[in-house]
Design an enzyme around this catalytic site. Structure first.
Site, mmCIF file in Angstrom:
data_model
loop_
_atom_site.group_PDB
_atom_site.id
_atom_site.type_symbol
_atom_site.label_atom_id
_atom_site.label_comp_id
_atom_site.label_asym_id
_atom_site.label_seq_id
_atom_site.Cartn_x
_atom_site.Cartn_y
_atom_site.Cartn_z
ATOM 1 N N TYR A 126 -16.514 -53.953 -37.881
ATOM 2 C CA TYR A 126 -16.368 -52.531 -37.572
ATOM 3 C C TYR A 126 -16.555 -52.272 -36.080
ATOM 4 O O TYR A 126 -15.738 -51.609 -35.440
ATOM 5 C CB TYR A 126 -17.367 -51.722 -38.395
ATOM 6 C CG TYR A 126 -17.183 -50.227 -38.283
ATOM 7 C CD1 TYR A 126 -16.055 -49.612 -38.819
ATOM 8 C CD2 TYR A 126 -18.122 -49.426 -37.639
ATOM 9 C CE1 TYR A 126 -15.869 -48.237 -38.722
ATOM 10 C CE2 TYR A 126 -17.960 -48.058 -37.538
ATOM 11 C CZ TYR A 126 -16.823 -47.471 -38.082
ATOM 12 O OH TYR A 126 -16.641 -46.103 -37.975
ATOM 13 N N SER A 163 -16.560 -44.560 -32.634
ATOM 14 C CA SER A 163 -17.875 -44.551 -33.292
ATOM 15 C C SER A 163 -18.938 -44.941 -32.280
ATOM 16 O O SER A 163 -18.641 -45.607 -31.272
ATOM 17 C CB SER A 163 -17.877 -45.556 -34.451
ATOM 18 O OG SER A 163 -19.183 -45.723 -34.977
#
Length: 263
Positions: A169, A158
């Site tokens: 995350y 990501s």
């Protein structure tokens, strides 16, 4: 201009189809979003695609869609956080096809929430799915790839693995990025390519609350399939996130300023 673009795309697809024909591809997190789009893209180029995910019904729908178009797909429900299930996934694939040509580590979870509010259970789950699962999957397919001296391992990280925005995350995606980049160096001259795809906001269920304009998961899927025939160490997609990544890494204080004004 449009004709040249169409011709270029046609050549790209022909090259992919030639390279992918009858190859064996495992895609994790394939029940929806980027994983499902990636499985469809590989299948349309002639690959035998194994779709792995925890959601059995959604997985079956994706396989039915691919098979209904006349392509090859097989569902093997798998929780990649479970080492036993990972082993079973790879063993079943080898029993049916004899080898694995491509592994796409796509499975991932994430949400926007203050870190102190996360439960210990969810912290462990995020680490297991986003990082440990990719490591387990890679570890399981590598012996066969090394023996055959060929293969491709592509992991989906990501932009949050470049720009630290969410402690949990980003922490797992930074870890996945570090794993992929170092694995690539570990496997130099092995015949196995290692690539990392770092998407920004993509129109998937994970980003359903976002109001930003977002491309569909098909863009990431095309990027992933292209990496099989033209490997690259790392790709940020869509490309317009690349300047943001560069600025964030060069001027981290600027990101601090922007984030502080959002609170």
């Amino acid at each position: 201009m449009l004709t040249r673009i169409a011709e270029k795309e046609q050549r790209r697809r022909a090259k992919l189809s030639s390279a992918m024909n009858s190859s064996v591809v495992i895609v994790t997190g394939a029940s929806s979003g980027i994983g499902a789009a990636t499985a469809r893209e590989f299948a349309r180029h002639g690959a035998h695609v194994i779709l792995a995910a925890r959601r059995v019904e959604e997985l079956a729908i994706q396989v039915q869609t691919i098979s209904g178009e006349g392509y090859n797909a097989l569902a093997i429900p798998t929780d990649i956080a479970d080492a036993t299930q990972v082993t079973q996934l790879v063993e079943q694939t080898l029993e049916q096809f004899g080898h694995v040509d491509v592994l796409v580590n796509n499975a991932g979870i994430g949400r926007i929430r203050p870190f102190f509010k996360e439960s210990e259970e969810y912290i462990n789950q995020a680490i297991d799915v986003n990082l440990r699962g990719a490591m387990l999957m890679t570890h399981a397919v590598l012996p066969g790839m090394l023996e055959r001296k060929r293969g491709a391992i592509i992991s989906v990280a990501s932009v949050a693995g470049h720009v630290a925005l969410n402690p949990l995350y980003s922490g797992t995606k930074f870890g996945l990025r570090g794993f992929s980049l170092s694995l690539g160096r570990d496997l130099l001259r092995s015949g196995i390519s290692v690539s990392l795809v770092s998407p920004g906001f993509i129109d998937t269920g994970m980003n359903k609350e976002s109001r930003l304009p977002m491309p569909g998961p098909e863009l990431v899927a095309r990027t992933i399939t292209n990496l099989v025939v033209k490997p690259r160490r790392e790709v940020v997609v869509p490309g317009y996130y690349s300047p943001f990544v560069a600025i964030a890494n060069t001027l981290p204080w600027l990101v601090d300023l922007v984030m502080s004004r959002r609170k």
